[in-house]
Write an enzyme that holds these catalytic residues in place. Structure first.
Site, PDB file in Angstrom:
ATOM      1  N   TRP A 106      -2.322 -50.248 -10.403  1.00 29.46           N
ATOM      2  CA  TRP A 106      -3.558 -50.670 -11.065  1.00 29.46           C
ATOM      3  C   TRP A 106      -3.377 -51.899 -11.945  1.00 29.46           C
ATOM      4  O   TRP A 106      -4.351 -52.532 -12.336  1.00 29.46           O
ATOM      5  CB  TRP A 106      -4.120 -49.529 -11.921  1.00 29.46           C
ATOM      6  CG  TRP A 106      -3.109 -48.896 -12.845  1.00 29.46           C
ATOM      7  CD1 TRP A 106      -2.449 -47.727 -12.649  1.00 29.46           C
ATOM      8  CD2 TRP A 106      -2.645 -49.399 -14.103  1.00 29.46           C
ATOM      9  NE1 TRP A 106      -1.588 -47.466 -13.689  1.00 29.46           N
ATOM     10  CE2 TRP A 106      -1.693 -48.481 -14.602  1.00 29.46           C
ATOM     11  CE3 TRP A 106      -2.941 -50.529 -14.861  1.00 29.46           C
ATOM     12  CZ2 TRP A 106      -1.046 -48.669 -15.825  1.00 29.46           C
ATOM     13  CZ3 TRP A 106      -2.286 -50.728 -16.072  1.00 29.46           C
ATOM     14  CH2 TRP A 106      -1.354 -49.797 -16.542  1.00 29.46           C
ATOM     15  N   ASN A 107      -2.144 -52.268 -12.291  1.00 22.20           N
ATOM     16  CA  ASN A 107      -1.983 -53.296 -13.329  1.00 22.20           C
ATOM     17  C   ASN A 107      -2.262 -54.713 -12.829  1.00 22.20           C
ATOM     18  O   ASN A 107      -2.722 -55.557 -13.593  1.00 22.20           O
ATOM     19  CB  ASN A 107      -0.598 -53.204 -13.979  1.00 22.20           C
ATOM     20  CG  ASN A 107       0.545 -53.279 -12.994  1.00 22.20           C
ATOM     21  OD1 ASN A 107       0.367 -53.077 -11.796  1.00 22.20           O
ATOM     22  ND2 ASN A 107       1.736 -53.555 -13.493  1.00 22.20           N
ATOM     23  N   LYS A 156      -3.737 -48.265   0.341  1.00 21.72           N
ATOM     24  CA  LYS A 156      -4.221 -47.271  -0.612  1.00 21.72           C
ATOM     25  C   LYS A 156      -4.052 -47.828  -2.022  1.00 21.72           C
ATOM     26  O   LYS A 156      -2.955 -47.835  -2.577  1.00 21.72           O
ATOM     27  CB  LYS A 156      -3.466 -45.948  -0.506  1.00 21.72           C
ATOM     28  CG  LYS A 156      -4.153 -44.824  -1.310  1.00 21.72           C
ATOM     29  CD  LYS A 156      -3.194 -43.809  -1.880  1.00 21.72           C
ATOM     30  CE  LYS A 156      -2.492 -44.277  -3.124  1.00 21.72           C
ATOM     31  NZ  LYS A 156      -3.388 -44.416  -4.314  1.00 21.72           N
ATOM     32  N   ALA A 207      -4.626 -48.027  -6.243  1.00 24.46           N
ATOM     33  CA  ALA A 207      -4.637 -47.057  -7.334  1.00 24.46           C
ATOM     34  C   ALA A 207      -6.066 -46.582  -7.583  1.00 24.46           C
ATOM     35  O   ALA A 207      -7.014 -47.371  -7.494  1.00 24.46           O
ATOM     36  CB  ALA A 207      -4.063 -47.676  -8.599  1.00 24.46           C
ATOM     37  N   GLY A 251       5.049 -49.140  -7.876  1.00 25.04           N
ATOM     38  CA  GLY A 251       4.652 -48.107  -8.831  1.00 25.04           C
ATOM     39  C   GLY A 251       5.859 -47.561  -9.562  1.00 25.04           C
ATOM     40  O   GLY A 251       6.916 -48.200  -9.624  1.00 25.04           O
ATOM     41  N   SER A 252       5.718 -46.366 -10.078  1.00 22.04           N
ATOM     42  CA  SER A 252       6.763 -45.787 -10.906  1.00 22.04           C
ATOM     43  C   SER A 252       7.947 -45.324 -10.070  1.00 22.04           C
ATOM     44  O   SER A 252       7.818 -45.009  -8.876  1.00 22.04           O
ATOM     45  CB  SER A 252       6.217 -44.600 -11.706  1.00 22.04           C
ATOM     46  OG  SER A 252       5.991 -43.488 -10.853  1.00 22.04           O
ATOM     47  N   GLU A 292       9.052 -51.341  -4.947  1.00 21.16           N
ATOM     48  CA  GLU A 292       9.102 -52.116  -6.189  1.00 21.16           C
ATOM     49  C   GLU A 292       8.735 -51.157  -7.304  1.00 21.16           C
ATOM     50  O   GLU A 292       7.573 -50.803  -7.473  1.00 21.16           O
ATOM     51  CB  GLU A 292       8.129 -53.307  -6.107  1.00 21.16           C
ATOM     52  CG  GLU A 292       8.438 -54.402  -7.106  1.00 21.16           C
ATOM     53  CD  GLU A 292       7.778 -54.156  -8.447  1.00 21.16           C
ATOM     54  OE1 GLU A 292       8.485 -53.664  -9.363  1.00 21.16           O
ATOM     55  OE2 GLU A 292       6.597 -54.436  -8.575  1.00 21.16           O
ATOM     56  N   LEU A 293       9.763 -50.713  -8.052  1.00 17.99           N
ATOM     57  CA  LEU A 293       9.609 -49.591  -8.974  1.00 17.99           C
ATOM     58  C   LEU A 293       9.643 -50.058 -10.433  1.00 17.99           C
ATOM     59  O   LEU A 293       9.295 -51.188 -10.738  1.00 17.99           O
ATOM     60  CB  LEU A 293      10.678 -48.550  -8.661  1.00 17.99           C
ATOM     61  CG  LEU A 293      10.732 -48.114  -7.187  1.00 17.99           C
ATOM     62  CD1 LEU A 293      11.857 -47.122  -6.946  1.00 17.99           C
ATOM     63  CD2 LEU A 293       9.401 -47.539  -6.735  1.00 17.99           C
ATOM     64  N   ARG A 342       1.987 -60.480 -21.271  1.00 20.07           N
ATOM     65  CA  ARG A 342       1.263 -60.628 -20.017  1.00 20.07           C
ATOM     66  C   ARG A 342       0.691 -59.270 -19.611  1.00 20.07           C
ATOM     67  O   ARG A 342       1.385 -58.267 -19.577  1.00 20.07           O
ATOM     68  CB  ARG A 342       2.205 -61.152 -18.927  1.00 20.07           C
ATOM     69  CG  ARG A 342       1.517 -61.470 -17.626  1.00 20.07           C
ATOM     70  CD  ARG A 342       2.521 -61.904 -16.580  1.00 20.07           C
ATOM     71  NE  ARG A 342       1.891 -62.308 -15.336  1.00 20.07           N
ATOM     72  CZ  ARG A 342       2.459 -62.234 -14.147  1.00 20.07           C
ATOM     73  NH1 ARG A 342       3.716 -61.795 -14.056  1.00 20.07           N
ATOM     74  NH2 ARG A 342       1.815 -62.607 -13.069  1.00 20.07           N
ATOM     75  N   CYS A 399       5.724 -54.338 -14.893  1.00 22.66           N
ATOM     76  CA  CYS A 399       7.105 -53.894 -14.694  1.00 22.66           C
ATOM     77  C   CYS A 399       8.094 -54.956 -15.151  1.00 22.66           C
ATOM     78  O   CYS A 399       9.255 -54.650 -15.421  1.00 22.66           O
ATOM     79  CB  CYS A 399       7.337 -53.540 -13.234  1.00 22.66           C
ATOM     80  SG  CYS A 399       6.924 -54.871 -12.087  1.00 22.66           S
ATOM     81  N   GLU A 408       9.768 -58.784  -2.306  1.00 19.28           N
ATOM     82  CA  GLU A 408       8.435 -59.251  -1.964  1.00 19.28           C
ATOM     83  C   GLU A 408       8.305 -60.712  -2.369  1.00 19.28           C
ATOM     84  O   GLU A 408       8.868 -61.138  -3.372  1.00 19.28           O
ATOM     85  CB  GLU A 408       7.359 -58.418  -2.655  1.00 19.28           C
ATOM     86  CG  GLU A 408       7.311 -56.988  -2.161  1.00 19.28           C
ATOM     87  CD  GLU A 408       6.156 -56.199  -2.745  1.00 19.28           C
ATOM     88  OE1 GLU A 408       5.450 -55.522  -1.983  1.00 19.28           O
ATOM     89  OE2 GLU A 408       5.956 -56.252  -3.969  1.00 19.28           O
TER      90      GLU A 408
END
Length: 479
Positions: free
Chosen positions: A151-152, A175, A177, A229-230, A251-252, A279, A285, A459
């Site tokens: 979502w960020n 998919k 958030a 995500g987490s 990408e965690l 930011r 992250c 990425e």
């Protein structure tokens, strides 16, 4: 939000969830519901999977130039609609409009970059050492992909995954958030307008992630998972992907060290800290989490940073002059509150901020803590908020050891005027990216990703396309 789609996008058509379910989208600045979007279930996931699988063969055969031009048209449409997309983003996740416009430009650039890379997918040719066979190497799309975005950065994380998938010739299920589905639905509409064939991109918005994603990963028809995500959720998805040996890019989380040496230019260091920390309200992250500042400059650095942070204006992202919008929700704000309270209980001093304002919305003030104890919870937790925690160091080896004392390894920041030191320290940091005298490392042309529990793969950049391609080796006898 009346012009933004709110239905699922499957097989090139807009549709309600099979069971008619919807989910609300909240404005974190007010807590008010701004839209209801379709809430997909297992049947919708199956429909999206079928659409992606059916479209894969024809899409893989599409000429690279065609894929390139679709991406280029989508890039141009995004740029033309910057204000519209920025308002959608600010409404659903809170960032100030100026920052949202910056994300739109960043998101668009992924499409431009991968439009240029789509026509540069190359294989190889040569004679094998024994002289018996020629080796032909072909690059082929990995196949249908499941893309899961956070979502960020709701627009940019979509384009960072969709761009290389389109360029490589892969079909997709996206998919997003549940907090920020509108940006992804708006992006789907743009790609349809740009000429993307039906079924190549399918967008499934849902609050039932397990019901939707797990069957897709275990079923074996999805051949690639790209997740941002987490780390905790990443581990779960990796386990689900293992059964069908699904290729993964993860990408965690991060726990970025920000190291300021005694010879650093403090103007540069404070400027870099403001970018690396603030930011997206610190909800990134890549956000600097642990500020290690040499004892000879720690007081002056802390004073300057507190002065800059305290001058930031907090408020709704649509209001003129606002620098810092709300956090994504009350759960996220409560986490920040608890981490700050724990640090203060362990002896940290608050230089600025540290108190939750009254009133509606999920606001939290920019906060600077100093004299932070090493055993404070925020030292080994991704803060995801506007809190800078300052610790002191004296020795280079010591600070490198402390910076690396974490299971994460996404990014680090090093501020020093000595080139030798900058290179030496960067080479010893256990991270995938280093900002040297800068607080911003992200760029569509650069490989983004980390080591250790911060993820797998990269990425962006040329290698971002490789994540969506397989090699096929052909042995042809020499006659």
């Amino acid at each position: 939000m009346t012009d933004t789609p709110t239905q699922l996008f499957i097989g090139g058509a807009w549709a309600d969830a099979a069971d008619g379910a919807t989910m609300p989208v909240d404005d974190p600045a007010t807590g008010e519901i701004i839209a209801h979007v379709a809430d997909a279930g297992a049947k919708d996931a199956q429909r999206a999977e079928e659409a992606a699988v059916q479209a894969q063969e024809a899409w893989a055969r599409t000429a690279p130039r065609v894929r390139s031009e679709i991406l280029r048209r989508a890039y141009e449409i995004i740029v033309e609609r910057t204000d519209e997309l920025a308002h959608v983003m600010t409404a659903e996740m809170g960032k100030p409009l100026a920052e949202a416009r910056g994300e739109v430009a960043y998101a668009a650039e992924f499409f431009r970059w991968f439009s240029e890379e789509a026509v540069r997918i190359e294989g190889g040719h040569g004679v094998l050492p024994d002289g018996r066979n020629r080796m032909l190497l072909a690059r082929r799309p990995v196949g249908p992909c499941l893309l899961i975005t956070p979502w960020n950065f709701p627009l940019a994380m979509g384009t960072r995954k969709i761009g290389p998938a389109i360029a490589a010739g892969c079909t997709m299920i996206l998919k997003p958030a549940p907090q920020t589905p509108l940006s992804s639905l708006a992006l789907a509409a743009i790609l349809k307008e740009a000429g993307l064939p039906d079924g190549v991109l399918n967008v499934v918005t849902t609050s039932r992630a397990g019901e939707v994603c797990e069957p897709l990963l275990r079923g074996g028809r999805m051949r690639k998972l790209s997740f941002t995500g987490s780390t905790d959720v990443g581990r779960l998805l990796l386990a689900q992907s293992a059964e069908a040996v699904v290729r993964t890019s993860m990408e965690l989380g991060g726990n970025a060290p920000f190291i300021v040496f005694g010879d650093a230019d403090l103007d540069k260091a404070v400027d870099g800290a403001m970018v690396a920390k603030m930011r997206n309200m610190g909800e990134a992250c890549t956000a600097a989490n642990r500020f290690f500042v040499h004892s000879s400059v720690v007081k002056e650095f802390g004073r300057r940073l507190a002065e800059r942070m305290g001058a930031l204006v907090v408020g709704p992202g649509t209001r003129d002059g606002v620098d810092v919008g709300p956090l994504i929700d009350r759960v996220g704000r409560a986490k920040v509150e608890e981490l700050v309270a724990d640090a203060v209980e362990r002896g940290a001093r608050v230089l600025v901020g540290g108190r939750t304002p009254e009133g509606p919305g999920c606001f939290y003030p920019p906060t600077v803590l100093t004299d932070v104890a090493p055993d404070s919870r925020l030292m080994d937790t991704e803060i995801f908020g506007p809190v800078a925690a300052i610790l002191t160091f004296d020795d280079e080896d010591e600070v490198i050891r402390r910076a690396n004392d974490t299971p994460w390894g996404l990014v680090g920041y090093v501020f020093t005027e000595g080139l030798d030191r900058a290179l030496r320290v960067s080479e010893r940091l256990e991270v995938g990216m280093v900002g040297v005298n800068t607080g911003l490392v992200s760029n569509p042309a650069a490989p983004f990703g980390g080591v250790k529990q911060s993820g797998l793969g990269r990425e962006g950049g040329r290698v971002g396309l490789d994540e969506f391609l397989e090699y096929q080796y052909l042995a042809v006898p020499v006659r």
